[in-house]
Design a protein around this motif. Structure first.
Motif, PDB file in Angstrom:
ATOM      1  N   ARG A 171       0.826  -1.208   0.000  1.00 47.84           N
ATOM      2  CA  ARG A 171       0.000   0.000   0.000  1.00 47.84           C
ATOM      3  C   ARG A 171       0.862   1.260   0.000  1.00 47.84           C
ATOM      4  O   ARG A 171       0.492   2.274  -0.592  1.00 47.84           O
ATOM      5  N   GLN A 189      -3.818  11.766  -5.379  1.00 52.41           N
ATOM      6  CA  GLN A 189      -3.105  10.486  -5.321  1.00 52.41           C
ATOM      7  C   GLN A 189      -2.405  10.322  -3.973  1.00 52.41           C
ATOM      8  O   GLN A 189      -2.406   9.231  -3.382  1.00 52.41           O
ATOM      9  N   ARG A 195      -3.023   7.457  -1.131  1.00 56.86           N
ATOM     10  CA  ARG A 195      -1.900   6.673  -0.602  1.00 56.86           C
ATOM     11  C   ARG A 195      -1.902   6.710   0.931  1.00 56.86           C
ATOM     12  O   ARG A 195      -1.705   5.688   1.597  1.00 56.86           O
ATOM     13  N   MET A 222       5.108  11.722  -1.985  1.00 52.17           N
ATOM     14  CA  MET A 222       4.873  10.357  -2.482  1.00 52.17           C
ATOM     15  C   MET A 222       6.187   9.644  -2.783  1.00 52.17           C
ATOM     16  O   MET A 222       6.316   8.445  -2.538  1.00 52.17           O
ATOM     17  N   ASP A 266       7.408   5.983  -0.843  1.00 56.03           N
ATOM     18  CA  ASP A 266       7.845   4.746  -1.502  1.00 56.03           C
ATOM     19  C   ASP A 266       8.823   3.956  -0.629  1.00 56.03           C
ATOM     20  O   ASP A 266       8.852   2.721  -0.684  1.00 56.03           O
TER      21      ASP A 266
END
Length: 410
Positions: A19, A78, A82, A264, A268
């Motif tokens: 996820r 986005q 997330r 983002m 990761d």
């Protein structure tokens, strides 16, 4: 011939690491690019009747087409998806800073005549906003040591609308039993919000413990690179919609698309970074406990932490934050500031580089916390005259230890 690229939703059984990488990920339909795009446009075209000129009366701005970047933006959206995936939530609102997320939450659910119960020790901006600003708007505020559930229970009133806390708290790393606290808040008809910046979803997912809203300073561990400001509040769709309609429109809290993209990128690697930082932190904390210049180390992963059992129950990893006291804190601060070569003497935390700073107790009481009586006694039991807040980065563990050793030793 143009290829058609389809973005498939993640299976419900996807693990948290998956996820962190793929929740909300949209493959570019034209190029097939996997990395998220940055949508810098302020405006989006629409057909008559598709949008709304005013946010007033719109149930959830996120359900509208993209119209104007202050309301919603594809890149920011986005990121929000997330973040919701990371916390196991229905939705999230990303904001320009962590303080914007806190302020947006408070000003959405509190009005004149309402009552807030807040942790007496937490992020300085939250302390000053709740105890210096909110009363000017007719909101009653009671600061409480939330490690003491009896004190929380005694503080609840008929007009209590929100309970706000942190776990672990900044800077003394005191823990809060979130499940028990949520039961108290809900029994009295109040919402509960938790600033989980120190823990991150790698360590604790407060929504699974009954919490209503999770707040993060994305500037810290979640971004993890010390190069962007951001915040978020995460929870049920109905609650996030209310905050979005107020903070996202009227308080000017919007996060930029470029900042969302950078965050983002940081997410990761959130899981491996936090696990590495936690492993290093335990080794560094253990080393500091045996250092002749160190009086006390506070770290949830140490058996010496007064709430170690709670930490084991509530945290999957113990995090990258350590607090410690030295014999002569001001002299130690001078040595650290001038001698450190691997770590850095600086404010902030949660970055890829180790950061340490002295938080002088007298200064903290004068400028921010202003604790008295039993609350001050409890704070000084952790911090004494001054507490060093150490954020562990991604350097070789042995290098961090050697650097602290040579800097601390007179």
């Amino acid at each position: 011939m143009t290829k058609a690229f389809v973005t498939h939703p993640l299976p419900a059984s996807s693990g948290p690491e998956t996820r962190a990488l793929d929740a909300g990920l949209v493959i570019d339909p034209a190029t097939g690019a996997i990395a998220p795009n940055v949508s810098m446009s302020v405006n989006n075209v629409l057909m008559p009747g598709d949008g709304a000129f005013s946010a007033d009366g719109v149930a959830d701005l996120a359900d509208l087409p993209y119209l104007y970047a202050r309301w919603t933006n594809p890149t920011v959206r986005q990121l929000e998806q997330r973040l919701a995936g990371l916390e196991g939530a229905e939705d999230a609102l990303a904001t320009a800073t962590g303080m914007a997320a806190i302020a947006g939450t408070l000003f959405t659910f509190l009005k004149a005549g309402d009552h807030l119960v807040v942790s007496d020790v937490c992020y300085a901006g939250a302390v000053e906003l709740t105890q210096r600003v909110l009363p000017d708007f007719g909101i009653e505020v009671t600061p409480v040591n939330m490690a003491r559930l009896d004190l929380v229970e005694a503080a609840m009133r008929q007009n209590t609308r929100l309970v706000h806390c942190e776990s672990p708290v900044n800077p003394i790393l005191r823990m809060v039993d979130l499940e028990a606290l949520a039961r108290i808040a809900h029994r009295h008809g109040a919402l509960i919000s938790v600033d989980s910046t120190f823990a991150t979803p790698v360590a604790t997912r407060p929504l699974s413990l009954g919490v209503d809203l999770v707040i993060h300073s994305l500037t810290k561990f979640i971004n993890g690179h010390g190069d962007v400001l951001g915040g978020a509040v995460i929870g049920r769709k109905e609650l996030i919609a209310r905050i979005r309609g107020r903070a996202g429109v009227y308080l000017g809290a919007s996060l930029s698309a470029q900042s969302a993209w950078l965050i983002m990128r940081g997410i990761d690697t959130l899981y491996p970074r936090l696990r590495m930082a936690s492993d290093s932190a335990l080794a560094v904390a253990t080393f500091l406990e045996g250092h002749p210049e160190v009086e006390r180390v506070i770290y949830p992963g140490l058996a010496s932490h007064p709430q170690h059992d709670l930490a084991k129950r509530q945290m999957d990893v113990f995090g990258g934050m350590i607090a410690f006291r030295t014999r002569n804190p001001k002299a130690a601060a001078e040595r650290l500031a001038t001698r450190l070569r691997v770590a850095h003497y600086a404010f902030s935390l949660g970055h890829q580089r180790s950061l340490v700073v002295l938080l002088d107790t007298e200064e903290m009481m004068t400028s921010t916390f202003r604790l008295t009586g039993e609350a001050l006694t409890d704070y000084r039991a952790y911090a004494s005259d001054g507490l060093f807040r150490l954020s562990i980065g991604l350097e070789t563990t042995g290098d961090i230890i050697a650097d602290l050793d040579q800097a601390l030793t007179p």
